[in-house]
Design an enzyme around this catalytic site. Structure first.
Site, PDB file in Angstrom:
ATOM      1  N   LYS A   1      -0.214   6.373   3.557  1.00 30.90           N
ATOM      2  CA  LYS A   1       0.633   5.850   2.470  1.00 30.90           C
ATOM      3  C   LYS A   1       0.145   4.469   2.035  1.00 30.90           C
ATOM      4  CE  LYS A   1       4.645   3.620   3.661  1.00 30.90           C
ATOM      5  NZ  LYS A   1       4.864   2.262   3.149  1.00 30.90           N
ATOM      6  N   ASN A   2      -0.076   3.588   3.010  1.00 26.65           N
ATOM      7  CA  ASN A   2      -0.392   2.203   2.654  1.00 26.65           C
ATOM      8  C   ASN A   2      -1.814   2.021   2.145  1.00 26.65           C
ATOM      9  OD1 ASN A   2       2.189   1.521   3.234  1.00 26.65           O
ATOM     10  ND2 ASN A   2       1.772   0.534   5.194  1.00 26.65           N
TER      11      ASN A   2
ATOM     12  N   ARG B   1       8.235  -2.615  -2.632  1.00 25.39           N
ATOM     13  CA  ARG B   1       7.537  -3.886  -2.826  1.00 25.39           C
ATOM     14  C   ARG B   1       6.065  -3.716  -3.178  1.00 25.39           C
ATOM     15  NH1 ARG B   1       9.524  -8.454  -1.165  1.00 25.39           N
ATOM     16  NH2 ARG B   1       7.381  -9.115  -0.871  1.00 25.39           N
TER      17      ARG B   1
ATOM     18  N   CYS C   1      14.285  -7.983   1.379  1.00 24.11           N
ATOM     19  CA  CYS C   1      13.935  -6.727   2.035  1.00 24.11           C
ATOM     20  C   CYS C   1      14.548  -6.769   3.423  1.00 24.11           C
ATOM     21  CB  CYS C   1      12.419  -6.638   2.111  1.00 24.11           C
ATOM     22  SG  CYS C   1      11.800  -5.331   3.127  1.00 24.11           S
TER      23      CYS C   1
ATOM     24  N   ARG D   1       9.736 -11.706   2.996  1.00 22.94           N
ATOM     25  CA  ARG D   1       8.578 -11.161   2.285  1.00 22.94           C
ATOM     26  C   ARG D   1       8.263 -11.845   0.944  1.00 22.94           C
ATOM     27  NH1 ARG D   1       8.351  -4.764   2.979  1.00 22.94           N
ATOM     28  NH2 ARG D   1       6.136  -5.193   2.885  1.00 22.94           N
ATOM     29  N   PRO D   2       7.818 -13.104   1.005  1.00 29.20           N
ATOM     30  CA  PRO D   2       7.478 -13.830  -0.226  1.00 29.20           C
ATOM     31  C   PRO D   2       6.186 -13.302  -0.867  1.00 29.20           C
ATOM     32  CG  PRO D   2       6.866 -15.113   1.709  1.00 29.20           C
ATOM     33  CD  PRO D   2       7.560 -13.878   2.225  1.00 29.20           C
TER      34      PRO D   2
ATOM     35  N   ASP E   1       4.048 -15.688  -2.515  1.00 31.14           N
ATOM     36  CA  ASP E   1       3.334 -16.918  -2.885  1.00 31.14           C
ATOM     37  C   ASP E   1       1.812 -16.775  -2.790  1.00 31.14           C
ATOM     38  OD1 ASP E   1       4.151 -16.723  -0.073  1.00 31.14           O
ATOM     39  OD2 ASP E   1       3.055 -18.587   0.202  1.00 31.14           O
ATOM     40  N   LEU E   2       1.330 -16.024  -1.799  1.00 30.43           N
ATOM     41  CA  LEU E   2      -0.128 -15.897  -1.633  1.00 30.43           C
ATOM     42  C   LEU E   2      -0.746 -15.081  -2.772  1.00 30.43           C
ATOM     43  CD1 LEU E   2      -0.290 -15.248   2.228  1.00 30.43           C
ATOM     44  CD2 LEU E   2      -0.951 -17.345   1.037  1.00 30.43           C
TER      45      LEU E   2
ATOM     46  N   ASP F   1       4.090  -2.284  12.011  1.00 29.71           N
ATOM     47  CA  ASP F   1       4.679  -1.019  11.569  1.00 29.71           C
ATOM     48  C   ASP F   1       4.868  -0.016  12.708  1.00 29.71           C
ATOM     49  OD1 ASP F   1       4.795  -2.009   9.029  1.00 29.71           O
ATOM     50  OD2 ASP F   1       2.998  -0.980   8.305  1.00 29.71           O
TER      51      ASP F   1
ATOM     52  N   ILE G   1       4.642 -10.899  12.758  1.00 29.60           N
ATOM     53  CA  ILE G   1       4.438 -10.684  11.324  1.00 29.60           C
ATOM     54  C   ILE G   1       5.769 -10.829  10.573  1.00 29.60           C
ATOM     55  CG2 ILE G   1       3.513  -9.139   9.543  1.00 29.60           C
ATOM     56  CD1 ILE G   1       1.378  -9.872  11.576  1.00 29.60           C
TER      57      ILE G   1
ATOM     58  N   ARG H   1      10.207   7.828   2.994  1.00 29.81           N
ATOM     59  CA  ARG H   1       9.316   6.896   2.290  1.00 29.81           C
ATOM     60  C   ARG H   1       7.929   6.908   2.917  1.00 29.81           C
ATOM     61  NH1 ARG H   1      11.540   1.069   1.320  1.00 29.81           N
ATOM     62  NH2 ARG H   1       9.490   1.069   0.357  1.00 29.81           N
TER      63      ARG H   1
HETATM   64  N1  EPU Z   1       3.440 -13.310   3.394  1.00 26.07           N
HETATM   65  C1  EPU Z   1       3.595 -14.567   2.876  1.00 26.07           C
HETATM   66  N2  EPU Z   1       3.291 -14.765   1.556  1.00 26.07           N
HETATM   67  C2  EPU Z   1       2.828 -13.761   0.765  1.00 26.07           C
HETATM   68  C3  EPU Z   1       2.663 -12.469   1.301  1.00 26.07           C
HETATM   69  C4  EPU Z   1       2.980 -12.278   2.639  1.00 26.07           C
HETATM   70  O1  EPU Z   1       4.006 -15.494   3.557  1.00 26.07           O
HETATM   71  O2  EPU Z   1       2.569 -14.004  -0.421  1.00 26.07           O
HETATM   72  C5  EPU Z   1       3.782 -13.081   4.801  1.00 26.07           C
HETATM   73  C6  EPU Z   1       4.824 -11.997   5.010  1.00 26.07           C
HETATM   74  O3  EPU Z   1       6.140 -12.484   4.851  1.00 26.07           O
HETATM   75  C7  EPU Z   1       4.519 -11.538   6.414  1.00 26.07           C
HETATM   76  C8  EPU Z   1       2.999 -11.661   6.484  1.00 26.07           C
HETATM   77  O4  EPU Z   1       2.636 -12.562   5.450  1.00 26.07           O
HETATM   78  O5  EPU Z   1       5.090 -12.425   7.327  1.00 26.07           O
HETATM   79  C9  EPU Z   1       2.248 -10.377   6.305  1.00 26.07           C
HETATM   80  O6  EPU Z   1       2.748  -9.653   5.188  1.00 26.07           O
HETATM   81  P1  EPU Z   1       1.809  -8.798   4.257  1.00 26.07           P
HETATM   82  O7  EPU Z   1       1.689  -9.459   2.937  1.00 26.07           O
HETATM   83  O8  EPU Z   1       0.539  -8.470   4.971  1.00 26.07           O
HETATM   84  O9  EPU Z   1       2.675  -7.468   4.053  1.00 26.07           O
HETATM   85  P2  EPU Z   1       2.587  -6.531   2.800  1.00 26.07           P
HETATM   86  O10 EPU Z   1       1.195  -6.531   2.312  1.00 26.07           O
HETATM   87  O11 EPU Z   1       3.678  -6.825   1.855  1.00 26.07           O
HETATM   88  C10 EPU Z   1       1.884  -4.364   4.099  1.00 26.07           C
HETATM   89  C11 EPU Z   1       2.462  -3.007   4.357  1.00 26.07           C
HETATM   90  C12 EPU Z   1       3.668  -3.130   5.281  1.00 26.07           C
HETATM   91  C13 EPU Z   1       3.211  -3.803   6.579  1.00 26.07           C
HETATM   92  C14 EPU Z   1       2.551  -5.157   6.269  1.00 26.07           C
HETATM   93  C15 EPU Z   1       1.984  -5.840   7.479  1.00 26.07           C
HETATM   94  C16 EPU Z   1       1.949  -1.751   2.378  1.00 26.07           C
HETATM   95  C17 EPU Z   1       2.438  -1.040   1.179  1.00 26.07           C
HETATM   96  N3  EPU Z   1       2.854  -2.388   3.116  1.00 26.07           N
HETATM   97  O12 EPU Z   1       2.907  -5.118   3.453  1.00 26.07           O
HETATM   98  O13 EPU Z   1       4.075  -1.796   5.565  1.00 26.07           O
HETATM   99  O14 EPU Z   1       4.306  -4.002   7.423  1.00 26.07           O
HETATM  100  O15 EPU Z   1       1.487  -4.972   5.322  1.00 26.07           O
HETATM  101  O16 EPU Z   1       1.024  -5.050   8.082  1.00 26.07           O
HETATM  102  O17 EPU Z   1       0.770  -1.720   2.668  1.00 26.07           O
HETATM  103  C18 EPU Z   1       5.576  -0.085   6.141  1.00 26.07           C
HETATM  104  O18 EPU Z   1       4.699   0.738   5.833  1.00 26.07           O
HETATM  105  O19 EPU Z   1       6.616   0.229   6.777  1.00 26.07           O
HETATM  106  C19 EPU Z   1       5.399  -1.486   5.761  1.00 26.07           C
HETATM  107  C20 EPU Z   1       6.411  -2.335   5.676  1.00 26.07           C
END
Ligand code: EPU
Length: 415
Positions: free
Chosen positions: A16-17, A86, A110, A115-116, A118-119, A302, A324, A394
């Site tokens: 999925k991801n 998201r 969420c 889950r910001p 900003d990056l 996850d 995380i 999902r």
């Molecule tokens: N973070 C920031 N700023 C940002 C983005 C992220 O501080 O702009 C923080 C997050 O709050 C978190 C960390 O960085 O503490 C890592 O988050 P990441 O951005 O890697 O998460 P994501 O890309 O939004 C994906 C997966 C999630 C999985 C995370 C971590 C997808 C669609 N989603 O989310 O999957 O938990 O990476 O591996 O790829 C799931 O499938 O159940 C799921 C939640």
């Protein structure tokens, strides 16, 4: 659902991801993209809806997505769709790069944490985009993006979807982009491979440093999605908790090193046959272990909930540290309702293993928590009813069919 001994072979589906950002990447071209081994999940259907809103026509048949472009294209991803998933936010980068502007709803809160984004915004701004936040939407525009040196590390390490967003945008930017502290997850490597098939010039995928040389345009392509490592890890956890031997077909062990290592420490005999089959034979007693979730190649967040369900049945005390999403512990209270003894303290959970769990009425809060409750239910004495189990749809395709085939006593009732 009741206590079940599982046995046999389960087929692991496409990731999925990995599929979601690859689908978003189809926005970088007007030509046809054919993507195979896409799982039929609620999140995939949501992304189809978003891409259709943005001017794509999509046929989804038997795991293959055929994506084409309409004449009329939009650049707005509406809140009504984005708020349900998201990952929709990763349409921002490709939309901006291909259509010079994008308006994507901010995803908002969420259940697993703040889950910001900003990056994502920082990276795209460094490529030259003008970005503002207005009325809950992220508005971005740039006539032409320009390559830059971008450091994408955040307080919690790398970000998977921020890396995806910036990587996709950089493929069409002028000159060269360097992304440092990029996410190394196999899903990002798979996205890079998809982009390369479209004609992008990328080096370093799977490492923290990505080098992208911008090209003028990208073409369509045909691509196969990698196996879902989280689905595979979920079945490994189910095998341990129910003390059942299972064979996972179509799983890629090279993406599961930390999970396999953890399963071995808990007490499983694991055999890897070639590149696509993993057999798991759990010991009669489970060892307590300490787990820390980390970005890849560390133990994935996850799978934290699913492995917690196993450790509730281990012979001693385990410690889980969530690095995380420090608030991703909604399943703790529900596992305790089944007789588990888990104490949460900030990002830590202390799990005192019990001889047995007991069936109860519990409530699923999110996708991975619902998988954890199903695992706990299959190992518990008596009957468990998991409410709001729709969360599981999902991320897990035909989960009850797969479990039933393995011998699980499980049925879905309309709620
Ligand atoms: N973070 C920031 N700023 C940002 C983005 C992220 O501080 O702009 C923080 C997050 O709050 C978190 C960390 O960085 O503490 C890592 O988050 P990441 O951005 O890697 O998460 P994501 O890309 O939004 C994906 C997966 C999630 C999985 C995370 C971590 C997808 C669609 N989603 O989310 O999957 O938990 O990476 O591996 O790829 C799931 O499938 O159940 C799921 C939640």
């Amino acid at each position: 659902m009741g206590k079940s001994q599982l046995k046999g072979t389960v087929k692991i589906g496409g990731s999925k991801n990995a599929s979601l950002p690859i689908m978003a990447a189809s926005l970088l071209t007007d030509s046809e993209c054919r993507i195979h081994k896409v799982p039929d999940l609620k999140d995939i259907r949501t992304m189809i809806g978003i891409l259709e809103c943005l001017g794509k026509t999509i046929v989804f048949d038997n795991g293959t997505l055929i994506i084409n472009s309409k004449k009329n294209k939009s650049f707005v991803a509406p809140y009504r769709l984005v708020r349900t998933m998201r990952a929709s936010f990763c349409c921002l980068g490709p939309l901006l790069a291909k259509r010079t502007k994008a308006k994507v709803a901010l995803p908002g809160g969420c259940v697993i944490g703040p889950r910001p984004v900003d990056l994502h915004i920082k990276g795209l701004r460094q490529l030259g985009a003008q970005i503002s936040i207005e009325k809950g939407y992220c508005l971005a525009q740039a006539k032409r993006l320009e390559g830059a040196n971008i450091y994408l590390g955040g307080v919690f390490g790398s970000s998977v979807l921020a890396t995806a967003n910036v990587l996709m945008a950089a493929t069409l930017a002028e000159a060269e982009t360097l992304i440092e502290h990029a996410a190394c997850e196999p899903e990002i490597e798979s996205l890079a491979n998809f982009l390369k098939k479209m004609g992008a010039q990328i080096k370093g995928e799977g490492t923290p440093t990505l080098k992208i040389k911008g090209v003028k345009s990208l073409s369509g392509c045909e691509f196969e999605v990698i196996p879902d490592r989280i689905e595979a890890g979920t079945f490994i956890a189910a095998s341990l908790a129910t003390k059942s031997s299972l064979n996972l077909q179509g799983a890629d062990a090279s993406h599961l090193r930390s999970v396999i290592d953890t399963a071995k420490r808990i007490g499983a005999d694991i055999n890897i046959d070639g590149n696509s089959s993993i057999s798991v034979k759990p010991a009669k007693r489970l060892n307590p272990v300490n787990i820390t979730t980390l970005p890849y190649p560390g133990f994935p967040t996850d799978l934290q909930a699913q492995f917690m369900a196993c450790l509730c049945l281990a012979d001693g005390i385990s410690l889980i540290t969530e690095k995380i999403y420090p608030d991703r512990f909604m399943h703790v209270a529900e596992l305790n309702r089944m007789g588990a003894s888990v104490q949460r303290n900030g990002p830590y959970a202390i799990i005192e293993g019990k001889h047995e769990l007991f069936g109860a009425e519990v409530m699923a809060s999110d996708l991975r928590a619902s998988a954890a409750l199903v695992i706990a239910a299959l190992s518990a004495k008596g009957r468990t009813q998991v409410a709001r189990v729709y969360h599981i749809d999902r991320g897990y395709e035909k989960i009850e069919d797969k479990l039933k085939k393995l011998g699980a006593k499980i049925e879905r009732r309309k709620q």
